[in-house]
Design a protein around this motif. Structure first.
Motif, PDB file in Angstrom:
ATOM      1  N   ALA A 190      18.364  -2.375  -9.938  1.00  0.00           N
ATOM      2  CA  ALA A 190      17.159  -1.630  -9.561  1.00  0.00           C
ATOM      3  C   ALA A 190      15.907  -2.378  -9.971  1.00  0.00           C
ATOM      4  N   LEU A 191      15.976  -3.127 -11.079  1.00  0.00           N
ATOM      5  CA  LEU A 191      14.832  -3.927 -11.514  1.00  0.00           C
ATOM      6  C   LEU A 191      14.597  -5.108 -10.599  1.00  0.00           C
ATOM      7  N   GLY A 192      15.675  -5.706 -10.104  1.00  0.00           N
ATOM      8  CA  GLY A 192      15.544  -6.945  -9.361  1.00  0.00           C
ATOM      9  C   GLY A 192      15.185  -6.787  -7.897  1.00  0.00           C
ATOM     10  N   LEU A 193      15.710  -5.747  -7.268  1.00  0.00           N
ATOM     11  CA  LEU A 193      15.561  -5.622  -5.820  1.00  0.00           C
ATOM     12  C   LEU A 193      14.106  -5.595  -5.351  1.00  0.00           C
ATOM     13  N   PRO A 194      13.226  -4.752  -5.921  1.00  0.00           N
ATOM     14  CA  PRO A 194      11.839  -4.758  -5.434  1.00  0.00           C
ATOM     15  C   PRO A 194      11.112  -6.064  -5.696  1.00  0.00           C
ATOM     16  N   VAL A 195      11.410  -6.704  -6.828  1.00  0.00           N
ATOM     17  CA  VAL A 195      10.729  -7.960  -7.146  1.00  0.00           C
ATOM     18  C   VAL A 195      11.189  -9.067  -6.212  1.00  0.00           C
ATOM     19  N   LEU A 196      12.493  -9.149  -5.932  1.00  0.00           N
ATOM     20  CA  LEU A 196      12.999 -10.184  -5.030  1.00  0.00           C
ATOM     21  C   LEU A 196      12.462  -9.986  -3.621  1.00  0.00           C
ATOM     22  N   ASP A 197      12.403  -8.747  -3.192  1.00  0.00           N
ATOM     23  CA  ASP A 197      11.799  -8.477  -1.873  1.00  0.00           C
ATOM     24  C   ASP A 197      10.341  -8.924  -1.860  1.00  0.00           C
ATOM     25  N   GLY A 198       9.616  -8.621  -2.937  1.00  0.00           N
ATOM     26  CA  GLY A 198       8.211  -9.003  -3.007  1.00  0.00           C
ATOM     27  C   GLY A 198       8.000 -10.501  -3.070  1.00  0.00           C
ATOM     28  N   LEU A 199       8.965 -11.234  -3.639  1.00  0.00           N
ATOM     29  CA  LEU A 199       8.863 -12.692  -3.715  1.00  0.00           C
ATOM     30  C   LEU A 199       9.207 -13.365  -2.388  1.00  0.00           C
TER      31      LEU A 199
END
Length: 608
Positions: free
Chosen positions: A547-556
């Motif tokens: 859950a921590l990684g998914l939004p950040v990876l999408d944003g990157l």
């Protein structure tokens, strides 16, 4: 090693004719006072999701006392062992069938390991040999051999092999139960919503957990590769492993909030924290219902940005289950598993047949096969170097492939021969310099030419990508992007090498967060370099399913993510609630922060 609660469930009954007795479980007289303030613990995220419940301690049953030191007849003890093995096999087969009905064939195959151990002459024959040569009781010989085997398995640096020690202990407990003429322990029963806290859970105990009351579990031992962890994910049961001294730190009957996605545990959470956890539970339940209704809908954010979700697999049998869970491609096939546990490497014919079957089964979806990735924590005596001072910084991945040219070229030929069966992509592990890619391209071209000259049908071309797993690869991503067709970021190793923290060292767990800003900056650099050259980027490490990684990876700007198949439905539902534009702003903020804790707080703030 059947587990008992500290409440004090009774010991199983014994047959009246049984010559041996077993001690009942030890019941702790220690009553911990429930803390009045919230305590926060972290461990290894093992099975995603959140849970709220009351802590229940489970402890291993003490082994039966050794039989009295009276002479035994070896022939009688061997006969008892054979009878116990037959009875145990019947119990394991029954448990396998129960698991198949509950979770499907793929999860039921976990118990094939125990059946194989019972049929493996190296295990039981050694027990019979001790009985014969030392005239000792079957139970004593079994314990001695089990201890030797489990110590050997636990000593390996490969988590997958070390995790098999739990399977062996599980089986040995069943054999001891049969030898002592005990009834098979019944599954534990609970009142209300509980979270189990135990030193370790075996596959048998995990498969039989009462889901009407058990909401999750926490263990001191284990790993994400253990069969207990795999079963937990199949059951949809949140779990966190490798929490040091959990049974000491967590008082029984304490209210717990457990997050199996982040590895965070809250002891005696505040009313606000409980409310937030219940809100997550409601989202979780709604997401699972939605995924069950629409398992094959495309993965995209709420504002329409596609982010295909694929599966990481290691066996041909995994592909069917991955596709049933909505995988849009196979983002990682671990080809090295075909080389482990055998005396000589698999031949070209065997590999070609396997790869072709995989492509056909996954069609029309693409399959990315990672070439031989040995070394580090995956050692094969015939191929990997011996006595490396630091195997993780030694001859591993593509370095080993280039040293083992004959073996590697056989794999390349097998890949070419299978290429006509579906959509194949090749991925090189542990690339750090451009020269490695150029050498592999040259060998690929030479092997294709040789096959064509012999009249073998092969694809016209194969996409060749590399894994970004080291700071060196991320920092030179521009040069590497000119040589390859795609990047795949392995966040596990990238985190390990960036933070200089061995990912198998539990004492350094606080440094193994893939969402640390230092790791995020390297991911950002790799994504931007690939996109400048028109190349796509995927992520195949654990970070993509968190859950921590998914939004950040999408944003990157990551283009694809692959993960264990069981996690795809929940990740797709989570993605559908995210806004890409907001994720871009979040990612920009996170790369400029100073710690993983600050990143976690920033992500939590956006999802509140």
């Amino acid at each position: 090693m059947a587990l008992r609660t500290r409440r004090g469930t009774s010991a199983p009954t014994r047959s009246a004719h049984c010559p041996h007795t077993r001690r009942p479980p030890v019941l702790s007289e220690h009553h911990n006072r429930v803390p009045q303030t919230t305590t926060r613990l972290t461990g290894q995220p093992t099975s995603g999701g959140v849970a709220i419940g009351r802590a229940v301690h489970l402890w291993p049953t003490p082994p039966a006392p050794p039989p009295p030191p009276v002479p035994v007849r070896a022939v009688d003890e061997s006969a008892r062992l054979k009878t116990a093995a037959a009875a145990t096999a019947a119990v394991v087969r029954e448990l396998r069938e129960q698991t198949r009905a509950r979770l499907g064939e793929a999860k039921a195959e976990i118990f094939d390991v125990q059946l194989a151990l019972l049929a493996d002459p190296e295990f039981l024959d050694r027990v019979h040999e001790l009985i014969r040569t030392r005239a000792i009781a079957a139970s004593a010989a079994l314990r001695e051999v089990t201890q030797a085997f489990t110590e050997e398995l636990s000593a390996t640096e490969d988590e997958r092999f070390a995790a098999r020690a739990a399977d062996l202990r599980d089986l040995a407990e069943r054999l001891e139960t049969a030898l002592a003429c005990d009834a098979t322990p019944a599954p534990e029963e609970f009142d209300g919503d509980v979270i189990i806290v135990a030193p370790e859970l075996t596959p048998s105990q995990t498969a039989q957990l009462d889901l009407a009351h058990v909401r999750g579990f926490i263990t001191e031992l284990g790993s994400a590769h253990s069969h207990a962890a795999i079963l937990a994910r199949g059951l949809g049961l949140p779990a966190v492993m490798r929490v040091p001294q959990a049974t000491t730190i967590i008082p029984r009957d304490t209210t717990l909030c457990l997050d199996g996605t982040t590895g965070e545990i809250l002891l005696s959470p505040s009313l606000e924290q409980i409310s937030a956890c219940r809100k997550q539970l409601a989202h979780q339940s709604k997401a699972r219902i939605g995924c069950a209704r629409h398992p094959h809908r495309p993965s995209q954010t709420a504002d329409g940005r596609p982010l295909p979700l694929g599966a990481n697999v290691g066996r041909l049998e995994d592909i069917t289950g991955a596709m049933a869970r909505g995988a849009e491609h196979i983002g990682l096939f671990r080809s090295e598993l075909s080389y482990l546990g055998r005396n000589c490497p698999p031949g070209e014919e065997e590999l070609s047949t396997l790869y072709g079957a995989m492509l056909a089964r996954a069609a029309p979806h693409a399959v990315t096969i990672r070439t031989l990735d040995l070394g580090g924590d995956k050692q094969v005596e015939a191929l990997t170097p011996v006595h490396e001072a630091n195997p993780f910084l030694g001859v591993r991945g593509v370095r080993l492939c280039l040293q083992q040219e004959v073996v590697f070229r056989a794999q390349l030929r097998a890949l070419w021969r299978a290429s006509v069966r579906g959509r194949l992509k090749i991925m090189l592990p542990m690339v750090t310099v451009v020269a490695e890619v150029r050498t592999v391209r040259k060998w690929l071209a030479e092997e294709r030419a040789g096959l064509v000259s012999r009249g073998e049908p092969v694809a016209r071309d194969l996409p060749l990508g590399i894994m970004i797993e080291t700071p060196a690869a991320a920092l030179t991503a521009d040069a590497l992007a000119r040589e390859v067709d795609f990047f795949s970021i392995g966040t596990n190793d990238l985190t390990q090498y960036t933070m200089a923290a061995d990912r198998l060292n539990g004492q350094l767990a606080h440094l193994q967060a893939a969402h640390h800003p230092a790791v995020l900056q390297l991911i950002q650099r790799a994504v931007e370099a690939a996109h400048r050259h028109g190349k796509r980027v995927s992520v195949c490490g654990e970070m993509g399913s968190h859950a921590l990684g998914l939004p950040v990876l999408d944003g990157l700007g990551v283009d694809e993510i692959s993960m264990p198949p069981d996690l795809i439905p929940e990740a797709r539902a989570r993605l559908a609630r995210l806004d890409h534009a907001a994720n871009v702003r979040l990612a920009r903020e996170c790369v400029g922060l100073g710690s993983a804790e600050q990143v976690a707080a920033a992500v939590a703030a956006t999802s509140a």
